[in-house]
Design a protein around this motif. Structure first.
Motif, PDB file in Angstrom:
ATOM      1  N   LYS A  65       0.842  -1.202   0.000  1.00  0.00           N
ATOM      2  CA  LYS A  65       0.000   0.000   0.000  1.00  0.00           C
ATOM      3  C   LYS A  65       0.872   1.244   0.000  1.00  0.00           C
ATOM      4  O   LYS A  65       0.634   2.185  -0.764  1.00  0.00           O
ATOM      5  CB  LYS A  65      -0.932   0.018   1.217  1.00  0.00           C
ATOM      6  CG  LYS A  65      -2.125  -0.876   1.078  1.00  0.00           C
ATOM      7  CD  LYS A  65      -3.043  -0.769   2.280  1.00  0.00           C
ATOM      8  CE  LYS A  65      -4.210  -1.725   2.096  1.00  0.00           C
ATOM      9  NZ  LYS A  65      -5.184  -1.626   3.169  1.00  0.00           N
ATOM     10  N   LYS A  66       1.890   1.259   0.854  1.00  0.00           N
ATOM     11  CA  LYS A  66       2.786   2.410   0.903  1.00  0.00           C
ATOM     12  C   LYS A  66       3.579   2.538  -0.399  1.00  0.00           C
ATOM     13  O   LYS A  66       3.761   3.645  -0.910  1.00  0.00           O
ATOM     14  CB  LYS A  66       3.725   2.311   2.102  1.00  0.00           C
ATOM     15  CG  LYS A  66       3.039   2.573   3.420  1.00  0.00           C
ATOM     16  CD  LYS A  66       4.029   2.649   4.552  1.00  0.00           C
ATOM     17  CE  LYS A  66       3.310   3.046   5.842  1.00  0.00           C
ATOM     18  NZ  LYS A  66       4.259   3.260   6.940  1.00  0.00           N
ATOM     19  N   ASP A  73      10.344   6.034   1.258  1.00  0.00           N
ATOM     20  CA  ASP A  73      11.456   6.129   2.191  1.00  0.00           C
ATOM     21  C   ASP A  73      11.397   4.927   3.124  1.00  0.00           C
ATOM     22  O   ASP A  73      10.446   4.782   3.894  1.00  0.00           O
ATOM     23  CB  ASP A  73      11.346   7.434   2.987  1.00  0.00           C
ATOM     24  CG  ASP A  73      12.472   7.625   3.988  1.00  0.00           C
ATOM     25  OD1 ASP A  73      13.348   6.731   4.092  1.00  0.00           O
ATOM     26  OD2 ASP A  73      12.465   8.659   4.664  1.00  0.00           O
ATOM     27  N   PRO A  74      12.385   4.033   3.051  1.00  0.00           N
ATOM     28  CA  PRO A  74      12.371   2.850   3.918  1.00  0.00           C
ATOM     29  C   PRO A  74      12.243   3.181   5.400  1.00  0.00           C
ATOM     30  O   PRO A  74      11.741   2.376   6.175  1.00  0.00           O
ATOM     31  CB  PRO A  74      13.709   2.165   3.621  1.00  0.00           C
ATOM     32  CG  PRO A  74      14.096   2.660   2.267  1.00  0.00           C
ATOM     33  CD  PRO A  74      13.544   4.052   2.164  1.00  0.00           C
ATOM     34  N   ALA A  75      12.649   4.370   5.779  1.00  0.00           N
ATOM     35  CA  ALA A  75      12.549   4.765   7.187  1.00  0.00           C
ATOM     36  C   ALA A  75      11.092   4.912   7.627  1.00  0.00           C
ATOM     37  O   ALA A  75      10.812   4.906   8.822  1.00  0.00           O
ATOM     38  CB  ALA A  75      13.300   6.075   7.426  1.00  0.00           C
ATOM     39  N   THR A  76      10.171   5.027   6.667  1.00  0.00           N
ATOM     40  CA  THR A  76       8.752   5.158   7.012  1.00  0.00           C
ATOM     41  C   THR A  76       8.072   3.804   7.170  1.00  0.00           C
ATOM     42  O   THR A  76       6.892   3.744   7.497  1.00  0.00           O
ATOM     43  CB  THR A  76       7.990   5.969   5.946  1.00  0.00           C
ATOM     44  OG1 THR A  76       7.990   5.245   4.706  1.00  0.00           O
ATOM     45  CG2 THR A  76       8.597   7.349   5.760  1.00  0.00           C
ATOM     46  N   LEU A  77       8.808   2.730   6.920  1.00  0.00           N
ATOM     47  CA  LEU A  77       8.252   1.386   7.031  1.00  0.00           C
ATOM     48  C   LEU A  77       8.651   0.755   8.356  1.00  0.00           C
ATOM     49  O   LEU A  77       9.791   0.914   8.812  1.00  0.00           O
ATOM     50  CB  LEU A  77       8.758   0.497   5.892  1.00  0.00           C
ATOM     51  CG  LEU A  77       8.409   0.931   4.473  1.00  0.00           C
ATOM     52  CD1 LEU A  77       9.129   0.048   3.470  1.00  0.00           C
ATOM     53  CD2 LEU A  77       6.905   0.879   4.250  1.00  0.00           C
ATOM     54  N   GLN A 120       6.760  -4.373   7.917  1.00  0.00           N
ATOM     55  CA  GLN A 120       6.451  -3.986   6.541  1.00  0.00           C
ATOM     56  C   GLN A 120       7.651  -4.222   5.626  1.00  0.00           C
ATOM     57  O   GLN A 120       7.487  -4.667   4.490  1.00  0.00           O
ATOM     58  CB  GLN A 120       6.010  -2.525   6.481  1.00  0.00           C
ATOM     59  CG  GLN A 120       4.650  -2.299   7.102  1.00  0.00           C
ATOM     60  CD  GLN A 120       4.322  -0.833   7.296  1.00  0.00           C
ATOM     61  OE1 GLN A 120       5.198   0.022   7.334  1.00  0.00           O
ATOM     62  NE2 GLN A 120       3.038  -0.543   7.442  1.00  0.00           N
ATOM     63  N   MET A 121       8.845  -3.949   6.118  1.00  0.00           N
ATOM     64  CA  MET A 121      10.061  -4.224   5.328  1.00  0.00           C
ATOM     65  C   MET A 121      10.174  -5.720   5.042  1.00  0.00           C
ATOM     66  O   MET A 121      10.468  -6.118   3.916  1.00  0.00           O
ATOM     67  CB  MET A 121      11.312  -3.736   6.066  1.00  0.00           C
ATOM     68  CG  MET A 121      11.506  -2.248   6.022  1.00  0.00           C
ATOM     69  SD  MET A 121      11.844  -1.622   4.366  1.00  0.00           S
ATOM     70  CE  MET A 121      13.473  -2.271   4.086  1.00  0.00           C
TER      71      MET A 121
END
Length: 97
Positions: free
Chosen positions: A60-61, A74-78, A82-83
């Motif tokens: 979704k992201k 931005d992987p930092a938002t996961l 989720q990662m």
């Protein structure tokens, strides 16, 4: 008593199947944003059950980032889950191509 136990077991089993079907639909809905029906069905069959919900959230992201006006993902938002879910998606996609 036995009928009650069987009714509860049947209800729980049906509920579990409904939850699995719902998760499959969510996965397919998100996957079909960028993938073909055939690819998404293959990928869906390869996503481990314990990673499925996180894979849907990660997709979704990712899908939001690909829409017009979206920002790079931005992987930092996961979250870590989720990662891991997106990792499972990438692995499934690679094995389905």
């Amino acid at each position: 008593m036995r009928k009650v136990v069987l009714a509860v077991v049947s209800s729980v089993t049906a509920g579990g199947l409904a939850t699995a079907a719902w998760a499959a639909d969510d996965f397919m809905s998100e996957c079909l944003v960028t993938g073909s029906q055939r690819l998404c069905e293959c990928m869906s069959s390869k996503i481990p059950a314990d990673k499925r919900a996180a894979a849907v959230q990660g997709m979704k992201k990712s899908n939001a980032a690909t829409q017009p006006g979206g920002n790079l993902l931005d992987p930092a938002t996961l979250s870590q889950e989720q990662m891991q879910g997106l990792d499972a998606v990438v692995i499934a996609q690679a094995s389905c191509m």
